[in-house]
Design a protein around this motif. Structure first.
Motif, PDB file in Angstrom:
ATOM      1  N   GLY A  77      25.018  30.866  28.356  1.00  9.11           N
ATOM      2  CA  GLY A  77      26.061  31.410  29.216  1.00  9.11           C
ATOM      3  C   GLY A  77      26.364  30.512  30.405  1.00  9.11           C
ATOM      4  N   ILE A  78      25.326  29.955  31.010  1.00 11.46           N
ATOM      5  CA  ILE A  78      25.523  29.020  32.116  1.00 11.46           C
ATOM      6  C   ILE A  78      26.312  27.806  31.644  1.00 11.46           C
ATOM      7  N   ARG A  79      25.956  27.285  30.467  1.00 11.24           N
ATOM      8  CA  ARG A  79      26.654  26.095  29.971  1.00 11.24           C
ATOM      9  C   ARG A  79      28.126  26.385  29.693  1.00 11.24           C
ATOM     10  N   ARG A  80      28.418  27.547  29.116  1.00 13.04           N
ATOM     11  CA  ARG A  80      29.823  27.899  28.869  1.00 13.04           C
ATOM     12  C   ARG A  80      30.607  27.997  30.172  1.00 13.04           C
ATOM     13  N   GLN A  81      30.024  28.668  31.160  1.00  8.74           N
ATOM     14  CA  GLN A  81      30.715  28.815  32.441  1.00  8.74           C
ATOM     15  C   GLN A  81      30.888  27.468  33.140  1.00  8.74           C
ATOM     16  N   LEU A  82      29.863  26.640  33.064  1.00  9.74           N
ATOM     17  CA  LEU A  82      29.946  25.329  33.702  1.00  9.74           C
ATOM     18  C   LEU A  82      31.010  24.467  33.028  1.00  9.74           C
ATOM     19  N   LYS A  83      31.021  24.472  31.705  1.00  5.65           N
ATOM     20  CA  LYS A  83      32.032  23.689  30.982  1.00  5.65           C
ATOM     21  C   LYS A  83      33.443  24.141  31.361  1.00  5.65           C
ATOM     22  N   ALA A  84      33.665  25.449  31.398  1.00  2.53           N
ATOM     23  CA  ALA A  84      34.992  25.962  31.752  1.00  2.53           C
ATOM     24  C   ALA A  84      35.394  25.536  33.154  1.00  2.53           C
ATOM     25  N   ARG A  85      34.452  25.604  34.072  1.00  5.96           N
ATOM     26  CA  ARG A  85      34.772  25.221  35.453  1.00  5.96           C
ATOM     27  C   ARG A  85      35.080  23.728  35.559  1.00  5.96           C
ATOM     28  N   LEU A  86      34.303  22.904  34.837  1.00  8.98           N
ATOM     29  CA  LEU A  86      34.531  21.468  34.906  1.00  8.98           C
ATOM     30  C   LEU A  86      35.836  21.072  34.229  1.00  8.98           C
ATOM     31  N   LEU A  87      36.197  21.742  33.141  1.00  9.58           N
ATOM     32  CA  LEU A  87      37.480  21.442  32.499  1.00  9.58           C
ATOM     33  C   LEU A  87      38.650  21.855  33.388  1.00  9.58           C
ATOM     34  N   GLN A  88      38.422  22.867  34.219  1.00 11.27           N
ATOM     35  CA  GLN A  88      39.473  23.274  35.161  1.00 11.27           C
ATOM     36  C   GLN A  88      39.564  22.298  36.328  1.00 11.27           C
ATOM     37  N   GLU A  89      38.410  21.910  36.872  1.00 12.45           N
ATOM     38  CA  GLU A  89      38.412  21.067  38.072  1.00 12.45           C
ATOM     39  C   GLU A  89      38.520  19.574  37.741  1.00 12.45           C
ATOM     40  N   ARG A  90      38.107  19.172  36.537  1.00  7.94           N
ATOM     41  CA  ARG A  90      38.248  17.821  36.011  1.00  7.94           C
ATOM     42  C   ARG A  90      37.746  16.739  36.979  1.00  7.94           C
ATOM     43  N   PRO A  91      36.443  16.640  37.153  1.00  5.44           N
ATOM     44  CA  PRO A  91      35.883  15.525  37.925  1.00  5.44           C
ATOM     45  C   PRO A  91      36.144  14.210  37.195  1.00  5.44           C
ATOM     46  N   ASP A 105      25.272  18.540  24.473  1.00  3.32           N
ATOM     47  CA  ASP A 105      26.366  19.372  23.974  1.00  3.32           C
ATOM     48  C   ASP A 105      27.460  19.539  25.020  1.00  3.32           C
ATOM     49  N   LEU A 106      27.041  19.705  26.264  1.00  7.67           N
ATOM     50  CA  LEU A 106      28.020  19.830  27.345  1.00  7.67           C
ATOM     51  C   LEU A 106      28.835  18.547  27.477  1.00  7.67           C
ATOM     52  N   GLU A 107      28.154  17.408  27.447  1.00  2.00           N
ATOM     53  CA  GLU A 107      28.850  16.123  27.553  1.00  2.00           C
ATOM     54  C   GLU A 107      29.847  15.936  26.410  1.00  2.00           C
ATOM     55  N   ALA A 108      29.423  16.278  25.194  1.00  2.00           N
ATOM     56  CA  ALA A 108      30.325  16.120  24.045  1.00  2.00           C
ATOM     57  C   ALA A 108      31.586  16.956  24.226  1.00  2.00           C
ATOM     58  N   GLY A 109      31.422  18.186  24.712  1.00  3.17           N
ATOM     59  CA  GLY A 109      32.582  19.040  24.933  1.00  3.17           C
ATOM     60  C   GLY A 109      33.515  18.501  26.003  1.00  3.17           C
ATOM     61  N   LEU A 110      32.941  17.972  27.081  1.00  4.46           N
ATOM     62  CA  LEU A 110      33.762  17.411  28.155  1.00  4.46           C
ATOM     63  C   LEU A 110      34.442  16.115  27.715  1.00  4.46           C
ATOM     64  N   ARG A 111      33.690  15.283  27.014  1.00  3.88           N
ATOM     65  CA  ARG A 111      34.242  13.989  26.574  1.00  3.88           C
ATOM     66  C   ARG A 111      35.395  14.195  25.605  1.00  3.88           C
ATOM     67  N   SER A 112      35.291  15.190  24.736  1.00  5.81           N
ATOM     68  CA  SER A 112      36.364  15.456  23.779  1.00  5.81           C
ATOM     69  C   SER A 112      37.648  15.893  24.477  1.00  5.81           C
ATOM     70  N   GLN A 113      37.523  16.340  25.719  1.00  8.28           N
ATOM     71  CA  GLN A 113      38.683  16.759  26.519  1.00  8.28           C
ATOM     72  C   GLN A 113      39.085  15.710  27.553  1.00  8.28           C
ATOM     73  N   GLY A 114      38.573  14.487  27.391  1.00  8.28           N
ATOM     74  CA  GLY A 114      39.040  13.379  28.215  1.00  8.28           C
ATOM     75  C   GLY A 114      38.274  13.119  29.487  1.00  8.28           C
ATOM     76  N   ILE A 115      37.174  13.814  29.728  1.00  9.83           N
ATOM     77  CA  ILE A 115      36.348  13.549  30.910  1.00  9.83           C
ATOM     78  C   ILE A 115      35.283  12.522  30.533  1.00  9.83           C
ATOM     79  N   ARG A 116      35.188  11.454  31.309  1.00  7.62           N
ATOM     80  CA  ARG A 116      34.195  10.418  31.025  1.00  7.62           C
ATOM     81  C   ARG A 116      32.796  10.958  31.281  1.00  7.62           C
ATOM     82  N   THR A 117      31.849  10.501  30.474  1.00  8.01           N
ATOM     83  CA  THR A 117      30.486  11.023  30.562  1.00  8.01           C
ATOM     84  C   THR A 117      29.458   9.898  30.545  1.00  8.01           C
TER      85      THR A 117
END
Length: 382
Positions: A77-91, A105-117
């Motif tokens: 649950g923490i990972r899902r919430q964190l991923k959603a927040r990071l995709l919204q704020e896009r560091p 897993d978190l990195e893979a999800g963010l990277r697939s959406q264009g956030i560098r990891t």
């Protein structure tokens, strides 16, 4: 973390050792980018650099298959919430510091959406779970490696990586001040000191602390002059004190809030849980007995995936059993006490080990904060 026009990185460090690594990493990042904003999940060393932790770091400090399953719903649950927040704020960048089961897993999800990891600390695919290389390839634009042989191994698998040295090698002095550490901790300069480090996770305390205290009782019976000292994560102190009381060693083991480096500097030998702390003990040039015990099912599952005969980092890096490992059923109080006392009666063997650890220290020393910042800058530049 939403200030427009300001450089923003997100980080996750899931336990005390990751907090130490991330704190040193932030030294280099803030020197390169003084206005950098950072947020995610971290501990006190990161907070000291102005880091905003959105969840307590302790929520992720779980080890072992069965233990993770018990906390899976909350962690997922923490990972899902964190991923959603990071995709919204896009560091501009996400840096996962160790904790591969959470971060990859978190990195893979963010990277697939264009956030560098970036992943800091190569998962030990050379020791166990080699199948993780597929996850690493999908998750990380770049891996920061703390051991010199890792970048070549990753390059063979198509993963970009840099050797940055082990950050702790620059924090720990080549020649520790044992007398100064004993004075700081209120220990006698004359009697031998045994350091007890049963781990920084609640599961480790549960499975190891009572064994360590029972071993200490046996050691004190054999050598009454011994001094015992144990650093404790403040949030686990009550549990450790209860186990110490039950062992009959209350008042005979000096409990300290943190200060593990001072304890390792002060001691003559350490009885220590397998993990990052064993490398720190090696860098302090201290002989040690490495122990581990966990849920029996978790142990059987892990042993099936083990690729090398060693579990402790000093032995893995030296490619031989330079210090004893007593694991699972072998980690009896009697065996732990006997192996620890053996070091106190072997000065020549101890000196040879200290020379080996000095050579290892030199191999791991690099300007880690700067090398990390250099690699991360290249990632940002594409």
């Amino acid at each position: 973390m939403q200030t427009d026009g300001q450089r923003r990185f997100a980080l996750v460090a899931g336990e005390a050792s990751g907090d130490l690594l991330a704190g040193l990493l932030l030294d280099g990042l803030l020197a390169r980018w003084p206005d950098l904003q950072t947020a995610g999940i971290g501990g006190p060393r990161m907070l000291a650099h102005g880091f905003q932790s959105w969840w307590p770091q302790e929520k992720l400090a779980v080890r072992g298959y069965i233990e993770v399953l018990r906390h899976y719903a909350e962690i997922a649950g923490i990972r899902r919430q964190l991923k959603a927040r990071l995709l919204q704020e896009r560091p501009q960048l996400f840096i996962g510091v160790d904790a591969p089961d959470f971060n990859l897993d978190l990195e893979a999800g963010l990277r697939s959406q264009g956030i560098r990891t970036v992943h800091f600390v190569c998962p030990s695919i050379w020791a166990w779970r080699p199948e993780r290389i597929e996850k690493i390839r999908a998750a990380a634009d770049h891996v920061l490696c703390i051991f010199p042989f890792e970048p070549e191994l990753l390059a063979e698998q198509g993963v970009a990586a840099s050797y940055v040295g082990h950050p702790v090698a620059n924090v720990i002095p080549m020649t520790p001040d044992q007398a100064g550490a004993r004075a700081k901790l209120g220990l006698s300069p004359d009697a031998p000191v045994v350091a007890l480090l049963p781990g920084s996770r609640r599961s480790e305390i549960r499975y190891l602390a009572a064994r360590f205290f029972a071993a200490a009782a046996l050691m004190q019976k054999a050598r009454p002059e011994l001094q015992f000292v144990a650093p404790v994560i403040p949030g686990l102190r009550a549990e450790v004190e209860a186990l110490l009381q039950a062992s009959g060693m209350a008042g005979r083991v000096k409990l300290l809030d943190g200060q593990s480096h001072a304890v390792l500097a002060a001691c003559d030998v350490t009885l220590i849980a397998s993990g990052t702390a064993t490398l720190e003990a090696a860098l302090f040039k201290r002989p040690m007995v490495i122990a581990y015990n966990m849920n029996s099912l978790s142990w059987r599952l892990m042993r099936r995936k083990q690729l090398q005969p060693w579990v402790g980092l000093p032995n893995i890096l030296c490619r031989e059993f330079v210090v004893p490992e007593l694991l699972q059923e072998a980690a009896t109080p009697e065996a732990l006490a006997e192996a620890t006392l053996a070091w106190l009666g072997a000065p020549e063997k101890t000196r040879a080990l200290q020379q080996r650890f000095s050579e290892l220290h030199v191999q791991l020393q690099r300007d880690t904060p700067t090398l990390c910042a250099d690699a991360i800058q290249k990632v940002l530049e594409g």
